[in-house]
Scaffold this active site. Structure first.
Site, short mmCIF file in Angstrom:
data_model
loop_
_atom_site.label_atom_id
_atom_site.label_comp_id
_atom_site.label_asym_id
_atom_site.label_seq_id
_atom_site.Cartn_x
_atom_site.Cartn_y
_atom_site.Cartn_z
N ARG A 47 0.85 -1.20 0.00
CA ARG A 47 0.00 0.00 0.00
C ARG A 47 0.88 1.25 0.00
O ARG A 47 1.28 1.74 1.07
CB ARG A 47 -0.91 -0.03 1.24
CG ARG A 47 -2.01 -1.09 1.12
CD ARG A 47 -2.93 -1.05 2.33
NE ARG A 47 -2.25 -1.55 3.52
CZ ARG A 47 -2.27 -2.83 3.91
NH1 ARG A 47 -2.96 -3.71 3.23
NH2 ARG A 47 -1.62 -3.20 4.97
N ASP A 200 8.55 -19.01 16.45
CA ASP A 200 9.62 -18.10 16.07
C ASP A 200 10.98 -18.67 16.50
O ASP A 200 11.93 -18.72 15.69
CB ASP A 200 9.35 -16.73 16.74
CG ASP A 200 10.45 -15.73 16.51
OD1 ASP A 200 10.45 -15.10 15.44
OD2 ASP A 200 11.31 -15.56 17.40
N LYS A 204 14.34 -20.21 14.22
CA LYS A 204 15.72 -19.75 14.45
C LYS A 204 16.62 -20.93 14.86
O LYS A 204 17.78 -21.01 14.44
CB LYS A 204 15.72 -18.67 15.53
CG LYS A 204 15.03 -17.38 15.05
CD LYS A 204 14.72 -16.44 16.20
CE LYS A 204 14.06 -15.15 15.71
NZ LYS A 204 13.52 -14.33 16.80
N1 HSE Z 1 9.17 -11.67 17.63
C1 HSE Z 1 10.56 -11.88 17.85
C2 HSE Z 1 10.88 -11.72 19.32
C3 HSE Z 1 11.45 -10.97 17.07
O1 HSE Z 1 10.00 -11.54 20.14
O2 HSE Z 1 12.05 -11.83 19.64
C4 HSE Z 1 11.50 -11.31 15.63
O3 HSE Z 1 12.02 -12.56 15.41
#
Ligand code: HSE
Length: 430
Positions: A47, A200, A204
């Site tokens: 956008r 998340d 990683k």
């Molecule tokens: N959401 C992640 C955190 C940061 O709370 O560390 C991005 O990877």
């Protein structure tokens, strides 16, 4: 060819706009460090009207056309998510462009195929910003430690959950209360699932394990447990044995009779307050590395946020720009070791268990017998009495995780056990 190197920026959210700002503010230094000025060729967004600070002639909604433009040399992908990021990356490679990305989900899901596509095209794929924001950890694993043998990489790689657990330890609050505070202060997203449930951190962990052990590991290979079941009692029990509770991403090389394998897991665990990771509080991240020759190393810093993450993106941008000017691509990660991924059930772990029991002869013996029957050796037992009831706090030695969880299931069924009040894995105890 002596003109500026032209960069296509895909995405202009918190990280993208910080990248854009730093590219402008540091243009002189970047040109000197790279050997050629860097210019933004275009910024692809969904956008354009939401980006009044970006010069209108740079904005486009056609990301594919931008990455394949002849005058674009390098692509920075900070859109996140799987699609359209994957298609855009592949289009960039096919048109001979190196990519810098901050996209942990995509790299953890499809890293092998993306690296293969980059290698086939003779270009770079760098993604330092995908793990632990500003902290240089992927390049140290990939390059600085390439001559060493790593045994473990343990990270606090999610700031949201570390903030919540830190507040639980500081205030005695339960998970729900600490999450509400984190949301109000902007540490947790409106939908905190990816952070709180460990997705998340698992992405990683997959990236860290792949690089540390020269073995392809995807997010699906990672055992994942979040922090929503961590109670105020768990946190208090941890303090009683000199520990603190952290959500850990643990990547380790495990020796077995059938050869070495890698075990990769994300779960809350008690760690001694004397462990370097215990002092990582609030939204900070850290990664603790154990290597045969180097010994123990710790990398610490800000794991999220626009400018810290943009710092990692720009570091990669300088590297891929230098490679491009040298007419070569850097060495991609190697998967030569190709170790098997060990299932969680067979991964050695240690448990801390707190039980409310009847305080009468034979109860401790019966509880100990249950551990023995599952082949689990007890390290310490502490009993505190309350009238004719008592609390037993047991820390085990290392055993296959399935044996430990089966023991807990069996304890829950014992008539003498009134309640299992806390169960948490323990890491880093001697
Ligand atoms: N959401 C992640 C955190 C940061 O709370 O560390 C991005 O990877």
């Amino acid at each position: 060819m002596n003109g500026p190197l032209k960069v296509a920026l895909l995405g202009c959210g918190t990280v993208g706009s910080a990248v854009l700002r730093l590219l402008q503010d540091q243009s002189g230094d970047l040109a000197a460090r790279i050997g050629r000025p860097v210019e933004v060729a275009g910024v692809a967004v969904r956008r354009p009207q939401h980006h009044p600070d970006v010069p209108g002639d740079l904005l486009t909604t056609d990301a594919h056309a931008l990455v394949t433009r002849d005058d674009v040399d390098l692509v920075v992908e900070v859109i996140g998510g799987i699609e359209p990021a994957r298609s855009l990356m592949l289009a960039a490679f096919e048109s001979g462009k190196s990519v810098v990305s901050a996209n942990k989900a995509l790299l953890a899901e499809d890293g092998v195929a993306l690296h293969a596509a980059a290698a086939k095209a003779g270009v770079d794929l760098y993604y330092e910003a995908a793990v632990a924001g500003s902290i240089p950890i992927l390049r140290p694993l990939r390059e600085s430690l390439a001559g060493d043998q790593l045994s473990r990489v343990v990270g606090i790689v999610n700031g949201t959950t570390n903030y919540i657990l830190s507040r639980m330890a500081e205030t005695g609050a339960g998970f729900g209360e600490a999450l509400a505070e984190a949301t109000e202060l902007g540490y947790a997203e409106a939908d905190p699932t990816a952070d709180v449930d460990g997705f998340d951190a698992a992405a990683k962990a997959a990236i860290l394990a792949s690089l540390a052990f020269h073995t392809p590991v995807s997010a699906a290979d990672v055992h994942r447990e979040g922090i929503s079941e961590v109670t105020a009692t768990d946190v208090a029990r941890a303090a009683e044995i000199g520990c603190t509770v952290k959500l850990l991403a643990i990547c380790e090389r495990v020796a077995g009779t059938d050869g070495d394998s890698v075990a990769v897991r994300v779960h809350p665990a008690m760690i001694p307050t004397t462990h370097p990771l215990a002092s990582v509080s609030g939204a900070f991240n850290a990664v603790f590395v154990e290597a045969e020759a180097a010994g123990q190393l710790m990398f610490y810093g800000q794991g999220a946020g626009g400018e810290p993450t943009a710092s990692a993106v720009l570091g990669d941008l300088v590297a891929v720009a230098r490679n491009r000017l040298a007419g070569a691509a850097g060495q991609g990660p190697s998967g030569y070791a190709d170790l098997a991924v060990r299932p969680m059930a067979e991964t050695p772990t240690r448990y801390h268990v707190s039980l409310d029991v009847a305080d009468k002869p034979g109860v401790l013996a019966a509880v100990a017998q249950e551990f023995a029957q599952h082949g689990v050796s007890i390290s310490t037992v502490r009993q505190t009495g309350r009238g004719d009831a008592a609390t037993l706090v047991i820390v085990t030695h290392s055993a296959p995780d399935a044996a430990l969880s089966d023991t807990i299931d069996a304890l829950r069924e014992m008539p003498a056990v009134v309640g299992v009040t806390s169960v948490l894995r323990v890491e880093g105890l001697s």
